[in-house]
Design a protein around this motif. Structure first.
Motif, mmCIF file in Angstrom:
data_model
loop_
_atom_site.group_PDB
_atom_site.id
_atom_site.type_symbol
_atom_site.label_atom_id
_atom_site.label_comp_id
_atom_site.label_asym_id
_atom_site.label_seq_id
_atom_site.Cartn_x
_atom_site.Cartn_y
_atom_site.Cartn_z
ATOM 1 N N SER A 164 0.828 -1.211 0.000
ATOM 2 C CA SER A 164 0.000 0.000 0.000
ATOM 3 C C SER A 164 0.860 1.258 0.000
ATOM 4 O O SER A 164 0.584 2.210 -0.734
ATOM 5 N N ALA A 165 1.918 1.265 0.819
ATOM 6 C CA ALA A 165 2.785 2.441 0.883
ATOM 7 C C ALA A 165 3.496 2.673 -0.442
ATOM 8 O O ALA A 165 3.597 3.811 -0.919
ATOM 9 N N THR A 166 3.969 1.598 -1.061
ATOM 10 C CA THR A 166 4.699 1.735 -2.319
ATOM 11 C C THR A 166 3.777 2.172 -3.456
ATOM 12 O O THR A 166 4.149 3.019 -4.276
ATOM 13 N N LEU A 167 2.567 1.619 -3.489
ATOM 14 C CA LEU A 167 1.624 2.012 -4.538
ATOM 15 C C LEU A 167 1.166 3.452 -4.347
ATOM 16 O O LEU A 167 1.077 4.222 -5.316
ATOM 17 N N LEU A 168 0.891 3.857 -3.099
ATOM 18 C CA LEU A 168 0.487 5.244 -2.858
ATOM 19 C C LEU A 168 1.605 6.198 -3.257
ATOM 20 O O LEU A 168 1.350 7.240 -3.878
ATOM 21 N N GLN A 169 2.846 5.838 -2.928
ATOM 22 C CA GLN A 169 3.990 6.657 -3.337
ATOM 23 C C GLN A 169 4.016 6.833 -4.850
ATOM 24 O O GLN A 169 4.171 7.945 -5.371
ATOM 25 N N ALA A 200 -2.899 16.554 -3.320
ATOM 26 C CA ALA A 200 -2.986 15.532 -2.280
ATOM 27 C C ALA A 200 -4.162 15.795 -1.339
ATOM 28 O O ALA A 200 -4.778 14.849 -0.828
ATOM 29 N N MET A 201 -4.498 17.078 -1.133
ATOM 30 C CA MET A 201 -5.542 17.444 -0.174
ATOM 31 C C MET A 201 -6.898 17.641 -0.861
ATOM 32 O O MET A 201 -7.611 18.611 -0.599
ATOM 33 N N CYS A 202 -7.247 16.708 -1.737
ATOM 34 C CA CYS A 202 -8.568 16.743 -2.387
ATOM 35 C C CYS A 202 -8.897 15.341 -2.869
ATOM 36 O O CYS A 202 -8.195 14.378 -2.547
ATOM 37 N N GLN A 203 -9.962 15.208 -3.649
ATOM 38 C CA GLN A 203 -10.400 13.898 -4.108
ATOM 39 C C GLN A 203 -9.321 13.163 -4.899
ATOM 40 O O GLN A 203 -9.305 11.937 -4.919
ATOM 41 N N SER A 204 -8.418 13.900 -5.548
ATOM 42 C CA SER A 204 -7.351 13.240 -6.298
ATOM 43 C C SER A 204 -6.448 12.446 -5.364
ATOM 44 O O SER A 204 -6.101 11.294 -5.639
ATOM 45 N N GLY A 205 -6.061 13.053 -4.240
ATOM 46 C CA GLY A 205 -5.246 12.340 -3.268
ATOM 47 C C GLY A 205 -6.011 11.222 -2.607
ATOM 48 O O GLY A 205 -5.468 10.125 -2.368
ATOM 49 N N LEU A 206 -7.291 11.468 -2.321
ATOM 50 C CA LEU A 206 -8.106 10.440 -1.687
ATOM 51 C C LEU A 206 -8.284 9.240 -2.618
ATOM 52 O O LEU A 206 -8.274 8.084 -2.166
ATOM 53 N N ALA A 207 -8.424 9.486 -3.918
ATOM 54 C CA ALA A 207 -8.551 8.393 -4.884
ATOM 55 C C ALA A 207 -7.290 7.539 -4.896
ATOM 56 O O ALA A 207 -7.351 6.305 -5.018
ATOM 57 N N ALA A 208 -6.117 8.186 -4.772
ATOM 58 C CA ALA A 208 -4.859 7.439 -4.717
ATOM 59 C C ALA A 208 -4.817 6.566 -3.465
ATOM 60 O O ALA A 208 -4.391 5.398 -3.520
ATOM 61 N N LEU A 209 -5.260 7.105 -2.327
ATOM 62 C CA LEU A 209 -5.299 6.328 -1.085
ATOM 63 C C LEU A 209 -6.238 5.146 -1.218
ATOM 64 O O LEU A 209 -5.922 4.025 -0.795
ATOM 65 N N SER A 211 -17.494 -0.044 10.190
ATOM 66 C CA SER A 211 -16.766 1.154 9.772
ATOM 67 C C SER A 211 -15.540 0.795 8.952
ATOM 68 O O SER A 211 -15.013 -0.321 9.046
ATOM 69 N N LEU A 212 -15.099 1.755 8.132
ATOM 70 C CA LEU A 212 -13.855 1.669 7.371
ATOM 71 C C LEU A 212 -13.060 2.931 7.644
ATOM 72 O O LEU A 212 -13.567 4.043 7.488
ATOM 73 N N ARG A 213 -11.803 2.770 8.057
ATOM 74 C CA ARG A 213 -10.920 3.913 8.293
ATOM 75 C C ARG A 213 -9.659 3.747 7.463
ATOM 76 O O ARG A 213 -9.031 2.686 7.485
ATOM 77 N N LYS A 214 -9.303 4.813 6.746
ATOM 78 C CA LYS A 214 -8.072 4.805 5.962
ATOM 79 C C LYS A 214 -7.360 6.131 6.181
ATOM 80 O O LYS A 214 -7.996 7.188 6.249
ATOM 81 N N SER A 215 -6.034 6.063 6.277
ATOM 82 C CA SER A 215 -5.280 7.302 6.473
ATOM 83 C C SER A 215 -3.877 7.148 5.922
ATOM 84 O O SER A 215 -3.387 6.038 5.723
ATOM 85 N N ALA A 216 -3.235 8.286 5.675
ATOM 86 C CA ALA A 216 -1.849 8.292 5.207
ATOM 87 C C ALA A 216 -1.206 9.602 5.618
ATOM 88 O O ALA A 216 -1.871 10.640 5.753
ATOM 89 N N THR A 217 0.106 9.556 5.818
ATOM 90 C CA THR A 217 0.901 10.756 6.057
ATOM 91 C C THR A 217 1.986 10.806 4.997
ATOM 92 O O THR A 217 2.689 9.818 4.768
ATOM 93 N N VAL A 218 2.103 11.969 4.353
ATOM 94 C CA VAL A 218 3.035 12.134 3.235
ATOM 95 C C VAL A 218 3.900 13.359 3.487
ATOM 96 O O VAL A 218 3.389 14.409 3.893
ATOM 97 N N VAL A 257 5.984 8.808 1.227
ATOM 98 C CA VAL A 257 4.883 8.303 2.041
ATOM 99 C C VAL A 257 5.485 7.772 3.338
ATOM 100 O O VAL A 257 6.319 6.868 3.324
ATOM 101 N N LEU A 258 5.065 8.340 4.462
ATOM 102 C CA LEU A 258 5.610 7.950 5.762
ATOM 103 C C LEU A 258 4.765 6.900 6.451
ATOM 104 O O LEU A 258 5.283 6.100 7.236
ATOM 105 N N GLN A 259 3.473 6.895 6.163
ATOM 106 C CA GLN A 259 2.582 5.993 6.883
ATOM 107 C C GLN A 259 1.310 5.780 6.090
ATOM 108 O O GLN A 259 0.773 6.713 5.490
ATOM 109 N N VAL A 260 0.822 4.542 6.053
ATOM 110 C CA VAL A 260 -0.488 4.214 5.495
ATOM 111 C C VAL A 260 -1.179 3.288 6.485
ATOM 112 O O VAL A 260 -0.578 2.319 6.966
#
Length: 307
Positions: free
Chosen positions: A62-67, A151-160, A218-225, A235-238
């Protein structure tokens, strides 16, 4: 492979083709272009080598693909419009989708919260967006505004969403989206978070009908870049927390709702035919396949990179 499946669908006139789709497919179906991006993934893994040991194979995937997806987004902004892979457009360096999402999500910029849902009833929507933009421009270096606003809109969310493993599509309920920009120890950080809750049904790829579930699921997803002023992204965390239960409260086994990214699926005949044509059109030079594998497995060694 998604690109082969898409090309097969285009060839059989099942979906409409576009310039953006063609450019995206070129990233993966052109051997030389694909190799370039695989080398970039290898370099990311080398930079994050110290953190790899603590990750599960799924989290590492997940981290590598998000990157990779975020780097594709970042590179797209610098390309001529006819060469871009995505439909994103920009206004004075700000992703247009960011402007559309400004009142739909919760934003935090250097500790200041912008949430139109809870904003003063006296503040007009245009004034709210203008206030958010002013704060963003003051906090984010101008050269990084295209990347960080993407990254801070639907484009980034779609990548996540694409990078994470849950393949259950949920119906109904509530979705809370939260983006944060902060600077810590000289690092420019973006957090992306999405929470889906209160849904009563979910749908799996191999099912024709939605499956009922406990509304407490529930579903929770998050990332720090991390973004650097030299243009690099890390990408530091997924994180992905999936909690879906039956109406009786029994947890649904994760192996039913999380895809296995390393499982080889049987390709369709159309995709096989496409691959055969590509193999003859894009025959790689001797030894390249071995080096491509080494790009994704830097700890095994391999040939030196070349740009």
């Amino acid at each position: 492979d998604d690109s082969k499946q898409e090309l097969a669908a285009v060839t059989s006139n099942r979906i409409r083709d576009t310039q953006w789709k063609r450019n995206r497919r070129e990233t993966y179906l052109n051997v030389r272009v694909r190799r370039k991006w695989m080398i970039r993934s290898r370099r990311f893994l080398e930079r994050r080598l110290g953190a790899i040991g603590s990750l599960t194979p799924g989290a590492l995937y997940s981290a590598t693909l998000l990157q990779h997806l975020l780097e594709l987004d970042a590179a797209d902004y610098l390309l001529p419009e006819g060469s871009r892979r995505f439909e994103d457009s920009y206004i004075d360096g700000i992703n247009r989708q960011f402007l559309l999402d400004a009142t739909r999500a919760r934003f935090t910029v250097q500790g200041e919260v912008f949430h139109f849902e809870t904003a003063s009833s006296e503040e007009e929507e245009n004034d709210f967006v203008a206030r958010l933009l002013k704060t963003m421009r003051a906090a984010v270096p101008e050269a990084l505004l295209p990347r960080i606003s993407t990254a801070m809109c639907q484009s980034g969310l779609a990548a996540l969403e694409k990078a994470t493993l849950c393949n259950a599509a949920v119906s109904g309920g509530r979705q809370d989206v939260d983006y944060e920009f902060r600077i810590e120890l000289g690092q420019l950080l973006v957090d992306m978070r999405v929470l889906r809750k209160g849904f009563a049904h979910y749908l799996l790829p191999d099912e024709d009908e939605p499956i009922e579930c406990d509304p407490k699921s529930s579903l929770r997803k998050s990332a720090t870049v991390a973004f650097s002023e030299d243009g690099s992204i890390d990408v530091l965390q997924v994180s992905e927390i999936v909690s879906i239960s039956s109406p009786e409260g029994d947890p649904v086994p994760l192996d039913l709702i999380l895809r296995d990214p390393f499982k080889e699926e049987e390709p369709s005949q159309e995709a096989t035919d496409v691959e055969s044509r590509l193999s003859s059109d894009l025959e790689p030079p001797p030894g390249l396949c071995r080096r491509l594998c080494a790009c994704l497995c830097p700890w095994r060694g391999g040939d030196e990179d070349d740009d």
